[in-house]
Design an enzyme around this catalytic site. Structure first.
Site, mmCIF file in Angstrom:
data_model
loop_
_atom_site.group_PDB
_atom_site.id
_atom_site.type_symbol
_atom_site.label_atom_id
_atom_site.label_comp_id
_atom_site.label_asym_id
_atom_site.label_seq_id
_atom_site.Cartn_x
_atom_site.Cartn_y
_atom_site.Cartn_z
ATOM 1 N N SER A 1 44.091 36.469 35.679
ATOM 2 C CA SER A 1 42.913 36.661 36.510
ATOM 3 C C SER A 1 42.207 35.359 36.880
ATOM 4 O O SER A 1 42.797 34.458 37.449
ATOM 5 C CB SER A 1 41.963 37.629 35.807
ATOM 6 N N HIS A 2 40.950 35.236 36.452
ATOM 7 C CA HIS A 2 40.110 34.099 36.810
ATOM 8 C C HIS A 2 40.268 32.947 35.833
ATOM 9 O O HIS A 2 39.631 31.914 35.991
ATOM 10 C CB HIS A 2 38.657 34.569 36.804
ATOM 11 N N ASP B 1 39.107 35.448 43.181
ATOM 12 C CA ASP B 1 39.610 34.782 41.976
ATOM 13 C C ASP B 1 41.129 34.596 41.987
ATOM 14 O O ASP B 1 41.785 34.839 43.007
ATOM 15 C CB ASP B 1 39.196 35.581 40.737
ATOM 16 N N ASP C 1 43.780 36.229 40.910
ATOM 17 C CA ASP C 1 44.666 37.301 41.365
ATOM 18 C C ASP C 1 44.066 38.166 42.455
ATOM 19 O O ASP C 1 44.620 39.212 42.802
ATOM 20 C CB ASP C 1 45.109 38.156 40.176
ATOM 21 N N ASP D 1 41.324 40.058 42.706
ATOM 22 C CA ASP D 1 40.612 41.325 42.546
ATOM 23 C C ASP D 1 39.102 41.145 42.401
ATOM 24 O O ASP D 1 38.346 42.085 42.578
ATOM 25 C CB ASP D 1 41.195 42.171 41.390
ATOM 26 N N ARG D 2 38.662 39.925 42.086
ATOM 27 C CA ARG D 2 37.221 39.688 41.977
ATOM 28 C C ARG D 2 36.670 39.097 43.272
ATOM 29 O O ARG D 2 37.429 38.495 44.044
ATOM 30 C CB ARG D 2 36.916 38.690 40.858
ATOM 31 N N LYS E 1 40.221 46.701 41.206
ATOM 32 C CA LYS E 1 39.158 46.139 42.018
ATOM 33 C C LYS E 1 39.802 45.267 43.078
ATOM 34 O O LYS E 1 40.955 44.862 42.940
ATOM 35 C CB LYS E 1 38.159 45.377 41.167
HETATM 36 C C1 G16 Z 1 38.972 42.306 33.544
HETATM 37 C C2 G16 Z 1 38.706 43.792 33.628
HETATM 38 C C3 G16 Z 1 37.284 44.047 34.018
HETATM 39 C C4 G16 Z 1 36.335 43.351 33.060
HETATM 40 C C5 G16 Z 1 36.671 41.875 33.005
HETATM 41 C C6 G16 Z 1 35.858 41.142 31.960
HETATM 42 O O1 G16 Z 1 38.857 41.748 34.814
HETATM 43 O O2 G16 Z 1 39.559 44.422 34.550
HETATM 44 O O3 G16 Z 1 37.077 45.421 34.000
HETATM 45 O O4 G16 Z 1 35.012 43.529 33.470
HETATM 46 O O5 G16 Z 1 38.033 41.706 32.668
HETATM 47 O O6 G16 Z 1 36.164 41.677 30.709
HETATM 48 P P1 G16 Z 1 35.594 41.022 29.382
HETATM 49 O O7 G16 Z 1 34.101 41.095 29.518
HETATM 50 O O8 G16 Z 1 36.158 41.882 28.281
HETATM 51 O O9 G16 Z 1 36.062 39.596 29.348
HETATM 52 P P2 G16 Z 1 39.846 40.592 35.302
HETATM 53 O O10 G16 Z 1 39.370 40.229 36.671
HETATM 54 O O11 G16 Z 1 39.677 39.481 34.302
HETATM 55 O O12 G16 Z 1 41.198 41.209 35.281
#
Ligand code: G16
Length: 543
Positions: free
Chosen positions: A113-114, A277, A279, A281-282, A376
């Site tokens: 992800s990010h 971000d 990937d 999705d954000r 997302k």
């Molecule tokens: C993932 C999840 C999200 C979550 C985020 C942060 O997003 O899909 O639902 O809000 O992690 O999670 P945490 O607070 O446990 O670090 P992504 O964009 O990182 O895949």
């Protein structure tokens, strides 16, 4: 081609977190680490014989090697077909779309992800089920169980598959279809939004900056914003994906997307700014001199949804993760639709979306999405905003001011303390948990506690229960504090403190959020002893 059966043994630390398995890249590169986890996915989903899977990711360092391993393992275990994004690239929402559109048996997304990429950065592997969404806990726990019992994995001995050109190839008896990563996704967007209206918006001189942060959304944004919608070339910046995201941190928030924030607060700011971000999705939304929090963003999308063709008939319901501000609840109340509160993790929205109970979902962590996919979707959120601005013909700042006048404002901020010693972080949470029952009526830093509990979620569709999903404390004057540990970090523990204060006084809707929240911040510190226990004077990241 030979199929090899390789002896292995369980490797610790293969429990999927909030979103798949995320680790240091070097951990994933250790002998058998990736292979053990992938074979355990096959076991956890009842095998892949005769199945069709989707494979792609954000192109971060090691994705190319991981993709080849996964293809050879899918072929060795008898998969009928794997649909792969060209050069193993697929944004997370585009992968979700392909999984659904091609009626496959699920897919693997390679991304952290990010989180930063590169040999010293992070890597991740996530399995999405046939609905296109991240595997629910029932599936991830089967995968985890398999990682604890594994003794062999199967892999085909073969040359690399050339993933550089769309077309069909074979690997043993498995068909490998390489697809353009953007095409199907762009078509989906054109079915959701009023592209004629958006073309007219840009033709009329509307200016925008989209920062793809050297990550996967670049090709999508170039094709859709500059290609299909006619935004001037240069609208999309940092639009070529790189394995280490240009050495940056592809997290669309005011800290890591600072260049964009500076531009949006400068004298020559475009009308609209956005970022996404690693990937894709954000998203981050920012107007001229006006940053929009993710919690406010989903509330604005819900309030204006009927302006977008796909949602013109209204919303079946909305959903937000528990730590996300309650701005969305205010809109749902007016719209007279259900508003669900789920644990952190997009996977918890899946059942609500599948059952038609929710149309729009959002999270404070820069995620918004709808029932068009089961992830997302960063670019979707950006197009949604553009569609609203095109219809309402207002600036982002005016739109926000109008929104707060209509619904009230939930001042909101998240304070993150990163790489905290895990024992210190766990003790902080445990101690707060231990005193929750006695908190109501007590006063901390001048704030009187109204209620306190630990959030647990009973899924209304399948009846499953998720416990220990964050500690929440409300104050008598409309404040809320949520404390939880991140499930996506890869080093030490990240303590997240979510701070919120509801405000309906029309004279007080235009304050600086950190100032408006200062009483709640002090209360959170007094409650948890955070600064003393961690030795930190301020958060590492404020969003
Ligand atoms: C993932 C999840 C999200 C979550 C985020 C942060 O997003 O899909 O639902 O809000 O992690 O999670 P945490 O607070 O446990 O670090 P992504 O964009 O990182 O895949």
């Amino acid at each position: 081609m030979d199929i090899l059966t390789i002896e292995t043994s369980p490797i610790d630390g293969q429990k999927p977190g909030t979103s798949g398995l995320r680790k240091k890249t070097r951990t994933f590169m250790e002998p058998h680490f990736l292979e053990n986890f992938v074979q355990s996915i096959w076991t956890g989903i009842g095998g892949v014989t005769g199945k069709t899977l989707v494979l792609g990711g954000d192109g971060r360092y090691f994705s190319d090697r991981a993709a080849q391993v996964i293809l050879r393992m899918a072929a060795a275990s008898g998969a009928a077909k794997v649909i792969v994004g060209q050069n193993a690239l697929l944004s997370t929402p585009a992968a979700s779309n392909l999984i659904r559109k091609r009626k496959t048996d699920g897919g693997i997304i390679l991304s952290a992800s990010h989180n930063p990429g590169g040999p010293d950065g992070d890597f991740g592997v996530k399995f999405n089920t046939p609905n296109g969404g991240p595997a629910a806990e029932g599936v991830t726990s089967k995968i985890h169980e398999a990682t604890k019992e594994i003794s062999t994995y199967r892999i085909m001995e073969a040359q690399d598959v050339d993933l550089s050109t769309p077309g069909t190839q074979s690997l043993g008896r498995t068909e490998i279809e390489i697809v353009d990563p953007v095409e199907d996704y762009a078509e989906l967007m054109s079915q959701i939004f009023d592209f004629d209206k958006l073309r007219a918006l840009f033709a009329g001189g509307f200016t925008m900056r989209f920062d793809a942060m050297h990550a996967v959304t670049g090709p999508y944004a170039h094709a859709i914003l500059e290609g299909m919608l006619g935004a001037p070339v240069g609208t999309v910046v940092n639009g070529t994906p790189s394995p280490d995201f240009g050495g940056g941190h592809p997290d669309p928030n005011p800290i890591w997307a600072k260049t964009l924030m500076d531009e949006m607060h400068g004298s020559d700011a475009p009308d609209f700014g956005a970022a996404s971000d690693g990937d894709g999705d954000r998203n981050m939304i920012v107007g001229r001199n006006c940053y929009v929090t993710p919690s406010d963003s989903v509330a604005v999308l819900a309030a204006n949804a009927t302006l977008v063709p796909r949602y013109s008939e209204g919303l079946a319901g909305v959903a937000r993760s528990m730590p996300t501000s309650r701005a969305l609840d205010r809109v749902a109340l007016r719209l007279d639709c259900d508003c669900y509160e789920t644990p952190t993790g997009w996977k918890f929205f899946g059942n609500l979306l599948d059952a038609g109970r929710a149309t729009l979902c959002g999270e404070e962590s820069a995620g918004t999405g709808s029932d068009h996919v089961r992830e997302k979707d960063g670019l979707w959120a950006v197009l949604f905003w553009l569609n609203i601005l095109a219809e309402r013909e207002v600036s982002v700042a005016d739109l926000m001011a109008d929104h707060w006048r209509t619904y009230g404002r939930n001042y909101y901020s998240r304070h993150d303390y990163e790489e905290v010693d895990a024992d210190v972080a766990n003790a902080l949470v445990d101690d707060l948990r231990g005193k929750l029952a006695d908190l109501p009526g007590q006063t901390f830093a001048g704030q009187t506690i109204e209620a306190a509990d630990e959030f647990a979620y009973d899924d209304p569709i399948d009846g499953s229960r998720a416990e220990a999903q964050g500690l929440r404390v409300t104050t008598t004057d409309g404040g809320r504090i949520v404390v939880r540990l991140s499930g996506t970090g890869t080093e030490g523990a990240t303590i997240r403190v979510y701070l919120e204060k509801a405000e309906t006084d029309p004279e007080k809707l235009d304050r600086d959020p950190q100032e408006a929240l200062s009483d709640i911040v002090a209360c959170a510190d007094a409650l948890t002893g955070l600064s003393e226990r961690t030795g930190r004077k301020k958060p590492d990241v404020i969003t």
